[in-house]
Design a protein around this motif. Sequence first.
Motif, PDB file in Angstrom:
ATOM      1  N   THR A   1      35.007  47.117  38.976  1.00 35.89           N
ATOM      2  CA  THR A   1      35.933  46.914  38.377  1.00 35.89           C
ATOM      3  C   THR A   1      36.857  45.195  38.482  1.00 35.89           C
ATOM      4  OG1 THR A   1      36.268  49.251  38.186  1.00 35.89           O
ATOM      5  CG2 THR A   1      37.877  47.274  37.650  1.00 35.89           C
ATOM      6  N   PHE A   2      36.557  45.436  40.308  1.00 34.68           N
ATOM      7  CA  PHE A   2      37.260  44.247  40.344  1.00 34.68           C
ATOM      8  C   PHE A   2      35.886  42.942  40.897  1.00 34.68           C
ATOM      9  CE2 PHE A   2      40.516  47.155  41.733  1.00 34.68           C
ATOM     10  CZ  PHE A   2      41.813  46.488  41.109  1.00 34.68           C
ATOM     11  N   LYS A   3      34.813  43.038  40.592  1.00 38.24           N
ATOM     12  CA  LYS A   3      34.086  42.009  40.933  1.00 38.24           C
ATOM     13  C   LYS A   3      33.884  41.478  39.874  1.00 38.24           C
ATOM     14  CE  LYS A   3      29.700  43.997  42.101  1.00 38.24           C
ATOM     15  NZ  LYS A   3      28.345  43.996  42.470  1.00 38.24           N
ATOM     16  N   THR A   4      34.010  42.106  38.423  1.00 37.09           N
ATOM     17  CA  THR A   4      33.766  41.138  37.181  1.00 37.09           C
ATOM     18  C   THR A   4      34.319  40.324  36.707  1.00 37.09           C
ATOM     19  OG1 THR A   4      34.061  43.252  36.262  1.00 37.09           O
ATOM     20  CG2 THR A   4      31.598  42.350  36.602  1.00 37.09           C
ATOM     21  N   SER A   5      36.200  40.064  37.712  1.00 41.45           N
ATOM     22  CA  SER A   5      37.472  39.962  37.140  1.00 41.45           C
ATOM     23  C   SER A   5      37.059  38.253  37.705  1.00 41.45           C
ATOM     24  CB  SER A   5      38.257  39.969  37.895  1.00 41.45           C
ATOM     25  OG  SER A   5      38.462  41.654  37.857  1.00 41.45           O
ATOM     26  N   PRO A   6      37.654  37.379  36.536  1.00 43.70           N
ATOM     27  CA  PRO A   6      37.840  35.941  36.479  1.00 43.70           C
ATOM     28  C   PRO A   6      38.347  35.554  37.919  1.00 43.70           C
ATOM     29  CG  PRO A   6      38.547  36.409  34.827  1.00 43.70           C
ATOM     30  CD  PRO A   6      38.512  38.129  35.454  1.00 43.70           C
ATOM     31  N   GLY A   7      37.881  34.840  38.726  1.00 43.62           N
ATOM     32  CA  GLY A   7      37.739  34.150  39.909  1.00 43.62           C
ATOM     33  C   GLY A   7      37.511  35.239  41.405  1.00 43.62           C
ATOM     34  N   GLY A   8      37.227  36.627  41.055  1.00 41.92           N
ATOM     35  CA  GLY A   8      37.343  37.288  41.459  1.00 41.92           C
ATOM     36  C   GLY A   8      38.350  38.566  42.120  1.00 41.92           C
ATOM     37  N   GLY A   9      38.116  39.619  42.706  1.00 39.15           N
ATOM     38  CA  GLY A   9      39.034  40.278  43.005  1.00 39.15           C
ATOM     39  C   GLY A   9      40.325  40.030  43.554  1.00 39.15           C
ATOM     40  N   GLU A  10      40.456  39.568  44.456  1.00 40.06           N
ATOM     41  CA  GLU A  10      41.015  39.012  44.830  1.00 40.06           C
ATOM     42  C   GLU A  10      42.467  38.169  44.401  1.00 40.06           C
ATOM     43  OE1 GLU A  10      40.768  37.636  49.398  1.00 40.06           O
ATOM     44  OE2 GLU A  10      40.128  36.622  48.187  1.00 40.06           O
ATOM     45  N   PRO A  11      43.062  37.377  43.056  1.00 39.27           N
ATOM     46  CA  PRO A  11      43.807  36.987  42.208  1.00 39.27           C
ATOM     47  C   PRO A  11      44.141  38.380  41.313  1.00 39.27           C
ATOM     48  CG  PRO A  11      42.107  35.344  41.632  1.00 39.27           C
ATOM     49  CD  PRO A  11      41.581  36.689  43.457  1.00 39.27           C
ATOM     50  N   THR A  12      44.131  39.281  41.413  1.00 37.83           N
ATOM     51  CA  THR A  12      44.304  40.724  40.641  1.00 37.83           C
ATOM     52  C   THR A  12      44.948  41.683  41.550  1.00 37.83           C
ATOM     53  OG1 THR A  12      41.943  40.367  38.957  1.00 37.83           O
ATOM     54  CG2 THR A  12      43.721  42.451  39.266  1.00 37.83           C
ATOM     55  N   LEU A  13      44.442  41.923  42.851  1.00 39.56           N
ATOM     56  CA  LEU A  13      45.038  42.576  43.803  1.00 39.56           C
ATOM     57  C   LEU A  13      46.310  41.645  44.198  1.00 39.56           C
ATOM     58  CD1 LEU A  13      42.206  43.950  45.989  1.00 39.56           C
ATOM     59  CD2 LEU A  13      43.633  44.953  44.298  1.00 39.56           C
ATOM     60  N   ARG A  14      46.338  40.374  44.260  1.00 34.01           N
ATOM     61  CA  ARG A  14      47.609  39.777  44.561  1.00 34.01           C
ATOM     62  C   ARG A  14      48.638  39.966  43.169  1.00 34.01           C
ATOM     63  NH1 ARG A  14      48.214  38.863  49.766  1.00 34.01           N
ATOM     64  NH2 ARG A  14      45.812  38.285  50.997  1.00 34.01           N
ATOM     65  N   ALA A  15      48.189  39.635  42.075  1.00 31.39           N
ATOM     66  CA  ALA A  15      49.238  39.774  41.323  1.00 31.39           C
ATOM     67  C   ALA A  15      49.922  41.592  41.037  1.00 31.39           C
ATOM     68  CB  ALA A  15      48.263  39.522  39.880  1.00 31.39           C
ATOM     69  N   LEU A  16      48.537  42.543  41.973  1.00 33.01           N
ATOM     70  CA  LEU A  16      49.408  43.853  41.734  1.00 33.01           C
ATOM     71  C   LEU A  16      50.362  44.248  43.074  1.00 33.01           C
ATOM     72  CD1 LEU A  16      45.834  45.646  40.241  1.00 33.01           C
ATOM     73  CD2 LEU A  16      48.210  45.751  39.113  1.00 33.01           C
ATOM     74  N   GLU A  17      49.890  42.815  43.591  1.00 32.01           N
ATOM     75  CA  GLU A  17      50.815  43.682  45.531  1.00 32.01           C
ATOM     76  C   GLU A  17      52.159  42.491  44.426  1.00 32.01           C
ATOM     77  OE1 GLU A  17      51.219  42.141  49.513  1.00 32.01           O
ATOM     78  OE2 GLU A  17      50.296  40.964  48.429  1.00 32.01           O
TER      79      GLU A  17
END
Length: 773
Positions: free
Chosen positions: A712-728
């Motif tokens: 679910t996170f591996k296929t995110s644009p730019g990797g999963g880290e930007p998504t986790l930072r946004a959710l944080e």
Amino acid sequence: MLAAIHRLPKFSSLKKELRYPGISARTYPWDTARLGDGRCKSTETPRSGHIEEGPNESLLFIDNVFPLKLNFLLGLAGYPFADPEKILQKLLAQLHEDQRIPAADPLNIAKRALPENISIQVKQILPRLKEGGAYAKLLHDPNVSPSDIEAALQDYLEKKSPKPYFNPFKSISSHLVRGRPWLEDLQRYPSKHLKVEFLAPSPGAEAAEIPEETLYSLFRTYGKLGDITPQPKTSKDLPKHATLNFRTIRDAIMAKNCMHGFILPEADGGGSKGTILKIAYEQRAKAHVWREWIFSHPRIVVPIVAALLASAAVAVFDPIRTFFIKSHVTQAFHLTENGLYKWFRSQLMRANEILTFKHRKGEDAGLSAVWDDRKDDIERIRTWLMETADTFIVIQGPRGSGKRELVLDEALKGRKNTLVIDCKPIQEARGDSSTIFAAAREVGYRPVFSWMNTLSSMIDLAAQGTIGTKTGFSETLDTQLAKIWQNTSNALKELALEGRKKDDKDSELGDDEYLEAHPEKRPVVVIDHFLHKSQESSIVYDKISEWAAALTTANVAHVIFLTNDVSFSKSLSKALPDRVFRQISLGDCSPEVAKKYVINGLTAEAEDGGAKKSVPSQSREDLDELDGCIDILGGRLTDLEFLTRRIRTGESPSKAVHQIIDQSASEILKMYILDVDQTSSRHWTPEQAWLLIKSLASAPSLRYNELLLSDTFKTSPGGGEPTLRALEQAELIAIVSSHGGRPHSIKPGKPVYAAAFRQLTADTVLAARLDLA
């Protein structure tokens, strides 16, 4: 001459007519010798405009007698309170009668132009202030021709070369008047350009058009000619004319006064009956030359006007804005800081027992338990404010952890000159004008013309389409914010130096050295909600951090940042790359402190009700549930305060907690799952949020790297880290880092979210829908 005027007696003591003594050919004394029954005198301009000459009389024009700069006095003729003719007439009379400064008398200057060895007498002198000279009517021997007098005068002036005091580089000149001068008092002023018209001497006669060679021979005697411009052949203007351009204005004056009205005979090319020369000054400057030049040179004029307006704005408005900023920091005009208001408010609280004041007392009593637990953090902040280290103080913690109350109500309690800047309204403002207005309101910057930025941009756009370049009227958001912060810096520095006295022991220190030696004198700037919604735009935060860095490095003020963002160091390091920040991380309260917070709040509320009312901890049996409820709710201050208020209304602790969990679940569902679509600016999908919710519902924490490797996170644009930072940033989760700064685990954003996650996953319909997605 002006110095002599100040020493003159009043004009009321002067005579109305000036009389000048005659000139004897033998002795040349300026005595009272008579010529017949009249005296040489200076009179007003004849009403006819012409000077009549009798037998054996000649007219002489003497130049360089008056300064031409006095022409501005004649421009006062249109004003009712000024009569320049009378003023100048009285002035000339006084200068002649008062011989303490002979060089200041224009008539004495005229005397110096007349030689002693010629049998002449001066009958009349007519000053021509406008043209800087004077007419002298001479009576001479019948055997002496006027041309001989002129030749003798020219030879005398060439040898003696007398010079007036106001023009020491040009000697006095004199020529015989060959025409019939017209002595007018119109507002026509001398010019280097003469217009010579050719007129017939009598009606019905025809005037000749005089060629350039003849004009040159006639007028070259009076000075160097720059050019002679005849009337164009195609021109049908009458009378015919030509234009003479002299090199100097004095030469043009001499030529006009000596040759006006001269009749050119037939033998010299003047036609069958001769031709009269009518001469007038020609003003080459157009009527609206400056206005036309301004409108025809916008590339030069517009930037100059913009610079002048900016300078005027700085000179006029900047001191006013600095004053208002200082008043905002010191709260000089705040009603709540007035002593009379405080007394009246306290009396009103005691008399009426307003409900809101009771609740506030309960809140303060509850927070006292938290402050006792965080006493070390409060003392650490106070110690940092007494030191000279030029770095930032950063208070980081999740929303609702009490950062603002810790700093403002405890660490800075009783401290003067504290400026609080809330970044939230500035960042959430829409448009440059709204952003500028919000920033100005936070620091008390007024007057602010935020609407001028939009108007200036429109003018700039129109000018760019007209002249091809921008005018410079409009300013970017960066420039406007920089002006606001610069004025704030000036105001803070003035406040820091207000208590300084000349008799202090360190009075010899400069301002910068004084502020460095006295950190306790510096104001404190508290920047709240730093990096709030920073993912949308970072312009405001970049400018604030740069300004804060300038304040700290210049020892103007202490700067404290309050932020929810754990990655604040990345933004602040751009402004202070070589400093180590002083940081305090605030978390949730321990279960013991949380329980004490709730009990103290309830106890303070009961005490407000009267002495006979029992304490809730003794009267209510359902408070035994409090320990279990706090384990579920956690130690977040906002949730604890919500729990306390619900218990005050009569709810049991367990019911209040269930209500809080239901509300949190609804917020999570709305903010992170249902309202997220493809066009949203949020950087996560509902599937990613649901994966985190489902995983954290069954485990207290998740491994950071393991979650990044999930599909679910591996296929995110730019990797999963930007998504986790946004959710944080959105506070759904909290990323826990190791001591080295490496993220290693993920927890719920708030303690109560763990129970909310379990409640959401227990909804089988919702779980089935999201699992299928």
